[in-house]
Design a protein around this motif. Structure first.
Motif, short mmCIF file in Angstrom:
data_model
loop_
_atom_site.label_atom_id
_atom_site.label_comp_id
_atom_site.label_asym_id
_atom_site.label_seq_id
_atom_site.Cartn_x
_atom_site.Cartn_y
_atom_site.Cartn_z
N TYR A 140 69.35 14.71 -36.88
CA TYR A 140 69.20 14.99 -36.42
C TYR A 140 67.44 14.62 -36.29
O TYR A 140 66.76 15.83 -37.30
N GLN A 141 65.74 13.69 -36.00
CA GLN A 141 64.62 14.03 -36.89
C GLN A 141 63.95 13.97 -35.02
O GLN A 141 64.30 12.97 -34.24
N SER A 142 63.41 14.94 -35.21
CA SER A 142 62.94 15.70 -33.98
C SER A 142 61.35 16.37 -33.65
O SER A 142 60.84 16.15 -35.53
N VAL A 143 60.69 15.40 -33.29
CA VAL A 143 59.03 16.42 -32.71
C VAL A 143 58.58 17.21 -32.37
O VAL A 143 59.26 16.96 -31.43
N VAL A 144 58.83 18.37 -32.61
CA VAL A 144 59.28 19.57 -31.91
C VAL A 144 57.37 20.18 -31.58
O VAL A 144 57.09 20.50 -32.45
N MET A 149 48.66 21.90 -28.78
CA MET A 149 49.28 22.07 -29.73
C MET A 149 49.35 20.89 -30.97
O MET A 149 50.34 20.21 -30.66
N ALA A 150 49.61 21.18 -32.21
CA ALA A 150 49.79 20.46 -33.27
C ALA A 150 51.67 20.78 -33.39
O ALA A 150 52.02 21.34 -32.88
N LEU A 151 51.86 18.97 -33.21
CA LEU A 151 53.50 18.91 -33.64
C LEU A 151 54.11 18.89 -34.71
O LEU A 151 53.23 18.71 -35.73
N CYS A 152 55.57 19.32 -35.27
CA CYS A 152 55.69 19.57 -36.70
C CYS A 152 57.28 18.48 -36.71
O CYS A 152 58.01 18.26 -35.34
N SER A 153 57.71 17.90 -37.37
CA SER A 153 58.44 17.03 -37.65
C SER A 153 59.75 17.61 -38.32
O SER A 153 59.61 18.03 -39.16
N ILE A 154 60.48 17.67 -37.56
CA ILE A 154 61.77 18.61 -38.67
C ILE A 154 62.65 16.91 -37.98
O ILE A 154 63.47 16.43 -37.45
N GLN A 155 63.99 18.02 -39.45
CA GLN A 155 65.06 16.64 -39.16
C GLN A 155 66.28 18.21 -39.83
O GLN A 155 66.05 19.17 -41.00
N VAL A 156 67.08 17.85 -38.68
CA VAL A 156 68.23 18.74 -38.64
C VAL A 156 70.12 18.39 -38.42
O VAL A 156 69.96 17.42 -37.88
N ASN A 157 70.51 18.53 -39.82
CA ASN A 157 72.29 18.23 -39.20
C ASN A 157 72.56 19.73 -38.06
O ASN A 157 72.47 19.97 -38.49
#
Ligand code: FES
Ligand code: FES
Length: 164
Positions: free
Chosen positions: A15-19, A1-9
Motif C-alpha cells: 500500500y502507498q498512502s498519504v497520512v 499539517m504536512a502530510l507524509c507518504s508511506i509505503q507499507v506491506n
C-alpha cells in the motif's frame, strides 16, 4: 499539517498512502485500509487488544504511528486464514472456547502467533507470560490457555511442558 507518504506491506499487499504524521497504526489499518479486525481498547498501550505484527514482532498498534512502519511489513488477523481455512491458532480458539465476546481475540492471536513462530513448543509458563501482556475483560483465560496448547499440539510443537 504536512502530510507524509508511506509505503507499507500489509498481509502481503503493498500500500502507498498519504497520512497525517499523528495517525496511529491502529487507525491507519482500520480507517484507511478497512482492516477492522484490529480492535482498539485502551488506546494507551495497556490492554494489548490492538496487537499486530510488524516485521514479525508483536507491537501495540495504538502506540505506533503509521509513519513509523514506512517500508515495513505488517500482519493483522485478516492475514492469517487461507481462504476458508482458518490458521491453526484461530481454529483452536474456536474449538476450545478461547473467546467469549471476542473483542480481545485478535490481539491475543497475533501475540500468540509471534510466540509460536519463534518457539513452536513453548512451556505453559512461556505461554502464560505472553497471555499476561493482554487483557480479556471476559476473563476467559482458561479457554485461551487451552486453545494455545491445542494449537501447539496441532502445529506439531508437541505437548507443552511446564517450565520448572
Ligand atoms: S488499545 Fe492498544 S494497548 Fe489497548
Ligand atoms: S473474550 Fe471478551 S474481552 Fe476477551
Amino acid at each position: 499539517m504536512a502530510l507524509c507518504s508511506i509505503q507499507v506491506n500489509v498481509n502481503g499487499t503493498n500500500y502507498q498512502s498519504v497520512v497525517e504524521p499523528r495517525l496511529s497504526l491502529a487507525d491507519f489499518l482500520r480507517h484507511e485500509l478497512g482492516l477492522t479486525g484490529t480492535h482498539v481498547g485502551c488506546e494507551h498501550g495497556v490492554c494489548g487488544i490492538c496487537n499486530v505484527l510488524v516485521d514479525g514482532r508483536s507491537v501495540r498498534a495504538c502506540l505506533l504511528l503509521a509513519v513509523q512502519v514506512d517500508g515495513q511489513s505488517v500482519e493483522t488477523v485478516e492475514g492469517l486464514a487461507e481462504g476458508e481455512k482458518l490458521h491453526p491458532i484461530q481454529q483452536a480458539f474456536m474449538d476450545e472456547q478461547g473467546l467469549q465476546c471476542g473483542f480481545c481475540t485478535p490481539g491475543f492471536i497475533m501475540s500468540l502467533k509471534e510466540l509460536l513462530d519463534c518457539n513452536p513448543s513453548p512451556s505453559e509458563d512461556e505461554i502464560k507470560d505472553v497471555l499476561g501482556g493482554s487483557i480479556c475483560r471476559c476473563t476467559g483465560y482458561a479457554g485461551i490457555l487451552r486453545a494455545v496448547q491445542s494449537a501447539v499440539a496441532k502445529m506439531g510443537g508437541g505437548q507443552p511442558s511446564s517450565a520448572d
